[in-house]
Design a protein around this motif. Structure first.
Motif, PDB file in Angstrom:
ATOM      1  N   LEU A 184     -25.174  -4.256   0.961  1.00 25.04           N
ATOM      2  CA  LEU A 184     -25.508  -2.967   1.556  1.00 25.04           C
ATOM      3  C   LEU A 184     -25.058  -1.810   0.673  1.00 25.04           C
ATOM      4  N   SER A 185     -23.927  -2.003   0.004  1.00 19.42           N
ATOM      5  CA  SER A 185     -23.353  -0.918  -0.797  1.00 19.42           C
ATOM      6  C   SER A 185     -23.054  -1.427  -2.199  1.00 19.42           C
ATOM      7  N   PRO A 186     -24.088  -1.575  -3.037  1.00 19.17           N
ATOM      8  CA  PRO A 186     -23.893  -2.173  -4.363  1.00 19.17           C
ATOM      9  C   PRO A 186     -23.031  -1.341  -5.297  1.00 19.17           C
ATOM     10  N   HIS A 187     -22.902  -0.050  -5.036  1.00 22.12           N
ATOM     11  CA  HIS A 187     -22.122   0.805  -5.941  1.00 22.12           C
ATOM     12  C   HIS A 187     -20.652   0.866  -5.564  1.00 22.12           C
ATOM     13  N   THR A 188     -20.344   1.016  -4.279  1.00 17.02           N
ATOM     14  CA  THR A 188     -18.950   1.172  -3.849  1.00 17.02           C
ATOM     15  C   THR A 188     -18.424  -0.020  -3.069  1.00 17.02           C
ATOM     16  N   GLY A 189     -19.310  -0.792  -2.450  1.00 16.39           N
ATOM     17  CA  GLY A 189     -18.875  -1.894  -1.610  1.00 16.39           C
ATOM     18  C   GLY A 189     -18.456  -1.483  -0.215  1.00 16.39           C
ATOM     19  N   TRP A 190     -18.465  -0.187   0.061  1.00 15.05           N
ATOM     20  CA  TRP A 190     -17.918   0.310   1.325  1.00 15.05           C
ATOM     21  C   TRP A 190     -19.013   0.623   2.339  1.00 15.05           C
ATOM     22  N   THR A 191     -18.664   0.429   3.600  1.00 19.04           N
ATOM     23  CA  THR A 191     -19.564   0.652   4.722  1.00 19.04           C
ATOM     24  C   THR A 191     -18.861   1.531   5.755  1.00 19.04           C
ATOM     25  N   ARG A 192     -19.511   1.720   6.894  1.00 18.44           N
ATOM     26  CA  ARG A 192     -18.886   2.510   7.954  1.00 18.44           C
ATOM     27  C   ARG A 192     -17.540   1.917   8.375  1.00 18.44           C
ATOM     28  N   SER A 193     -17.449   0.594   8.401  1.00 14.43           N
ATOM     29  CA  SER A 193     -16.193  -0.028   8.824  1.00 14.43           C
ATOM     30  C   SER A 193     -15.042   0.339   7.900  1.00 14.43           C
ATOM     31  N   HIS A 194     -15.322   0.589   6.621  1.00 12.55           N
ATOM     32  CA  HIS A 194     -14.271   1.013   5.699  1.00 12.55           C
ATOM     33  C   HIS A 194     -13.808   2.427   6.027  1.00 12.55           C
ATOM     34  N   TRP A 195     -14.740   3.286   6.378  1.00  7.26           N
ATOM     35  CA  TRP A 195     -14.365   4.644   6.775  1.00  7.26           C
ATOM     36  C   TRP A 195     -13.528   4.624   8.049  1.00  7.26           C
ATOM     37  N   GLU A 196     -13.920   3.799   9.004  1.00  4.07           N
ATOM     38  CA  GLU A 196     -13.149   3.712  10.246  1.00  4.07           C
ATOM     39  C   GLU A 196     -11.749   3.169   9.977  1.00  4.07           C
ATOM     40  N   ALA A 197     -11.663   2.145   9.144  1.00  3.51           N
ATOM     41  CA  ALA A 197     -10.356   1.569   8.833  1.00  3.51           C
ATOM     42  C   ALA A 197      -9.483   2.559   8.076  1.00  3.51           C
ATOM     43  N   ALA A 198     -10.071   3.321   7.161  1.00  5.27           N
ATOM     44  CA  ALA A 198      -9.302   4.324   6.424  1.00  5.27           C
ATOM     45  C   ALA A 198      -8.779   5.398   7.368  1.00  5.27           C
ATOM     46  N   ALA A 199      -9.638   5.862   8.297  1.00  5.73           N
ATOM     47  CA  ALA A 199      -9.195   6.863   9.270  1.00  5.73           C
ATOM     48  C   ALA A 199      -8.064   6.311  10.122  1.00  5.73           C
ATOM     49  N   ASP A 200      -8.193   5.076  10.591  1.00  2.17           N
ATOM     50  CA  ASP A 200      -7.154   4.477  11.431  1.00  2.17           C
ATOM     51  C   ASP A 200      -5.829   4.377  10.675  1.00  2.17           C
ATOM     52  N   ALA A 201      -5.897   3.980   9.398  1.00  2.00           N
ATOM     53  CA  ALA A 201      -4.674   3.829   8.615  1.00  2.00           C
ATOM     54  C   ALA A 201      -4.010   5.183   8.356  1.00  2.00           C
ATOM     55  N   LEU A 202      -4.809   6.195   8.058  1.00  2.68           N
ATOM     56  CA  LEU A 202      -4.237   7.526   7.822  1.00  2.68           C
ATOM     57  C   LEU A 202      -3.580   8.068   9.088  1.00  2.68           C
ATOM     58  N   HIS A 243     -12.484   6.741  -4.506  1.00  2.00           N
ATOM     59  CA  HIS A 243     -11.892   7.212  -5.760  1.00  2.00           C
ATOM     60  C   HIS A 243     -10.418   7.544  -5.572  1.00  2.00           C
ATOM     61  N   PHE A 244     -10.111   8.269  -4.509  1.00  2.00           N
ATOM     62  CA  PHE A 244      -8.732   8.711  -4.319  1.00  2.00           C
ATOM     63  C   PHE A 244      -7.847   7.624  -3.727  1.00  2.00           C
ATOM     64  N   LEU A 245      -8.369   6.858  -2.775  1.00  2.00           N
ATOM     65  CA  LEU A 245      -7.539   5.813  -2.189  1.00  2.00           C
ATOM     66  C   LEU A 245      -7.224   4.725  -3.196  1.00  2.00           C
ATOM     67  N   ASP A 246      -8.118   4.492  -4.148  1.00  2.00           N
ATOM     68  CA  ASP A 246      -7.868   3.509  -5.201  1.00  2.00           C
ATOM     69  C   ASP A 246      -6.870   3.997  -6.246  1.00  2.00           C
ATOM     70  N   ARG A 247      -6.615   5.282  -6.272  1.00  2.00           N
ATOM     71  CA  ARG A 247      -5.812   5.847  -7.363  1.00  2.00           C
ATOM     72  C   ARG A 247      -4.516   6.490  -6.884  1.00  2.00           C
ATOM     73  N   GLY A 248      -4.032   6.049  -5.746  1.00  2.00           N
ATOM     74  CA  GLY A 248      -2.691   6.442  -5.340  1.00  2.00           C
ATOM     75  C   GLY A 248      -2.576   7.746  -4.594  1.00  2.00           C
ATOM     76  N   ALA A 249      -3.661   8.188  -3.924  1.00  2.00           N
ATOM     77  CA  ALA A 249      -3.564   9.432  -3.157  1.00  2.00           C
ATOM     78  C   ALA A 249      -2.605   9.297  -1.988  1.00  2.00           C
ATOM     79  N   THR A 250      -2.422   8.055  -1.479  1.00  2.00           N
ATOM     80  CA  THR A 250      -1.453   7.839  -0.410  1.00  2.00           C
ATOM     81  C   THR A 250      -0.170   7.243  -0.985  1.00  2.00           C
ATOM     82  N   GLU A 251       0.943   7.674  -0.398  1.00  2.00           N
ATOM     83  CA  GLU A 251       2.246   7.149  -0.783  1.00  2.00           C
ATOM     84  C   GLU A 251       2.410   5.734  -0.205  1.00  2.00           C
ATOM     85  N   PRO A 252       3.477   5.019  -0.587  1.00  2.00           N
ATOM     86  CA  PRO A 252       3.697   3.683  -0.015  1.00  2.00           C
ATOM     87  C   PRO A 252       3.758   3.668   1.509  1.00  2.00           C
TER      88      PRO A 252
END
Length: 653
Positions: A18-36, A321-330
């Motif tokens: 579905l996402s040949p360039h990024t691999g990400w879907t709506r579920s990734h956005w939801e999971a990122a929001a939940d984690a933040l 781009h940002f989550l892969d490059r350390g925008a969030t602390e440990p």
């Protein structure tokens, strides 16, 4: 370019079908929001009213304002998440934010600092104070979640919240995009039937009238100053009006502001690199993936020139781009910076929770799961389709992108962020000749992407820019160079960039300077964890890499080359140990020369690329007086003539 590095948050498996360039879907956005949202939960104060995040220092507004900011900006993220799920709230987020709303509005205060006596109350809204900004996020969040939160509150709590929010309608904002904060508050109060005195509707009308004075056309606003252009176009000037029009069902308003958004996106979509990076230019860059907000808003309102698959590819690329490059602390919190923490990027108004305006990037969750923006296969971003040089005449920018390395460069001949009534020191994030998706300006040390005259050991600043426009492969401007607050008497620099493929030709005509005055022209500042530099006669160049980068250990990531053509007499590459937002070690090519009697022309060729090449096999460039002829590698050409009134350009394919 396929993004393959691992994200820093717990996320579902990639979907490369579905996402040949990024691999990400709506579920990734939801999971990122939940984690933040989960990461900020431990920092909620008594009764959930203030969310006070750890940080190196408070903002200039004080700790109470910073706690309110933590509440408001994360509430906005929660609102996008829950409204997009049709009210489904398994984590009980709305219960906590409702509790905070009830507690924070009991006794609003002007006490800027938190105390043991009062660790709960929200800061009262006043003239030009930060509480007005946060009121807009709270009002929008309440509007989005109204059936599940606001409509279930006790009448007494609703009245207290209304009274606190209404403070935004009766106080004066900063005279820039801030007018959209009372606008947003007014939109919610009017919709909720809480506009007995007409102040809410008046704030909506007043906000739209105020931003009209800054609209230049083609989807571009200045931000309260004559030539201030940056990401606030997308995450403020376009986002708030189109969301209001969409939520209120005002078709006429949506036709106006949705049309402007579509115009803006036609150029804005070209400013993202193939790795998902947005343009590193302008203030408040720690908001990071808020850069995706106007992309989603275009899809949400049906006012976008982009296909659904291209929209998701760009937006998911930014977030990843940002989550892969350390925008969030440990601990999962967003840091004040670009990738990791970066103090030079922090403005005085920035507090530990300021980065959570990145929540705006999640507006796409308002689109239902079966919307084409989530179900269509990802399509290539503009930078991935063909090499392009695209003019944006209103901001005076030339956008140059290359498929081979996925880089986008912005040549700036129109934005300076100078006020109308004075000239301030150059702001590196506005005044430079160029910005890109892979480089950032130097906060200290020699100015990068800059042409200046050297007087008493000081390099002149650019100051106010007089744009001459942008067209087919070119952009041009003029400025009166200054040392400190003093213009060099009678001196003017007329500047031109010609671009094609990955190559740039820069020309600067200096008039009125004393013969023998030294000039310096610097190129792209490349940064990483290590660098190498070299010079070869008229060429100065640098390569940087990051150890252990996705491309491999000690892989060269960027090369910056600058070669003299006319007027310059020396080339060197300067190491800058302080680095930039892209790495702790930076290298900068620099050319120098001296003015002659009468107008003096200085011409160079530059290239920023992801290449390890140690030479610049660029275009053929010749000069005759103030006439510049350029033949590019594919045989096409530019011919340009410079004078005080601007350039005369001819293009031949």
């Amino acid at each position: 370019m396929v993004i393959r590095s691992a994200a820093s948050l717990p996320l579902p498996p990639e979907d490369r079908d579905l996402s040949p360039h990024t691999g990400w879907t709506r579920s990734h956005w939801e999971a990122a929001a939940d984690a933040l949202l989960a990461a900020v939960r431990p920092f909620a104060g008594p009764e959930q009213a203030l969310i006070t995040l750890p940080g190196p220092r408070p903002s200039i507004s004080g700790t109470r304002s910073d706690g309110l900011e933590g509440y408001a900006r994360t509430f906005l993220l929660a609102a996008f998440r829950i409204a997009g799920a049709g009210g489904d709230d398994p984590q009980g987020l709305l219960t906590r934010y409702a509790e905070g709303l009830e507690a924070g509005t009991r006794a609003p205060t002007t006490d800027r600092e938190l105390t043991d006596r009062d660790p709960i109350s929200w800061l009262a809204i006043g003239d030009r104070n930060q509480a007005m900004v946060e009121a807009a996020s709270i009002a929008l969040a309440l509007r989005l979640t109204r059936p599940w939160l606001w409509d279930r509150l006790d009448p007494e709590v609703r009245e207290r919240a209304r009274a606190w929010l209404a403070g935004a309608l009766h106080h004066t904002p900063v005279d820039n995009n801030w007018w959209l904060f009372p606008f947003t508050v007014g939109g919610f109060l009017a919709e909720a039937g809480l506009d007995e005195d007409g102040a809410a509707e008046a704030a909506v009308r007043r906000g739209l009238a105020k931003i009209e004075q800054w609209y230049l056309g083609d989807g571009w606003y200045t931000d309260g100053r004559p030539r201030a252009f940056d990401h606030y176009n997308g995450w403020a000037f376009h986002l708030y009006p189109v969301l209001h029009a969409h939520l209120s069902g005002d078709r006429e308003l949506l036709d106006t502001y949705g049309g402007r958004l579509a115009d803006h996106l036609a150029g804005y979509a070209r400013t993202f690199g193939a790795d998902g990076a947005p343009m590193h230019q302008g203030r408040s860059l720690s908001y990071r993936f808020a850069a995706a907000a106007p992309l989603w808003a275009g899809a949400l309102t049906g006012r976008s020139p982009l296909t659904p698959g291209a929209t998701r590819r760009l937006a998911s690329g930014v977030l990843r781009h940002f989550l892969d490059r350390g925008a969030t602390e440990p601990d999962g919190l967003l840091s004040l910076g670009w990738y990791g923490p970066y103090p030079p990027l922090v403005q005085p108004y920035s507090g530990p929770a300021s980065p959570y305006w990145a929540s705006k990037g999640f507006v796409g969750l308002l689109l239902p799961p079966d919307h084409p923006v989530w179900t269509a296969p990802e399509e290539a971003a503009p930078v991935e389709r063909t090499d392009a040089v695209h003019p944006l005449p209103q901001p005076g920018w030339l956008i140059q992108s290359t498929v081979a390395d996925g880089l986008v460069r912005l040549h700036n001949h129109g934005s300076d962020d100078q006020p109308a009534d004075q000239v301030l020191p150059d702001e590196p994030l506005y005044a430079r000749l160029g910005y890109s998706t892979a480089t950032g300006p130097l906060p200290d040390g020699p100015p990068d992407n800059h042409f200046g005259l050297v007087v008493d050991g000081q390099v002149s600043e650019r100051g106010r820019i007089r744009p001459f426009g942008a067209g087919d492969g070119w952009a041009a401007s003029a400025h009166r160079p200054r040392i400190g607050a003093v213009e060099l008497p009678g001196v003017t620099v007329t500047s031109l960039v010609l671009a094609h493929g990955a190559d740039e030709v820069h020309a600067h005509l200096v008039t009125g300077a004393a013969p023998g005055t030294e000039v310096r022209h610097s190129g792209w500042p490349v940064a990483g964890t290590a660098a190498e530099t070299w010079t070869d006669g008229p060429l100065a160049a640098a390569g940087t890499w990051t150890d252990g980068s996705p491309a491999g250990a000690r892989a060269v990531r960027l090369t910056s080359a600058l070669q003299q053509v006319e007027g310059y007499t020396a080339a060197e590459t300067v190491r800058v140990p302080a680095g930039t937002a892209f790495g702790p070690i930076c290298a900068l090519p620099v050319l120098s020369g001296r003015t002659g009697a009468g107008p003096s022309l200085f011409v160079s060729v530059a290239r920023l690329s992801r290449s390890a090449a140690r030479s610049l096999d660029g275009p053929s460039v010749s000069t005759e007086g103030a006439l510049i002829r350029v033949v590019w590698s594919d045989g096409s050409s530019h011919e340009a003539s410079l004078d005080l009134d601007g350039p005369s350009i001819r293009r031949k394919d």
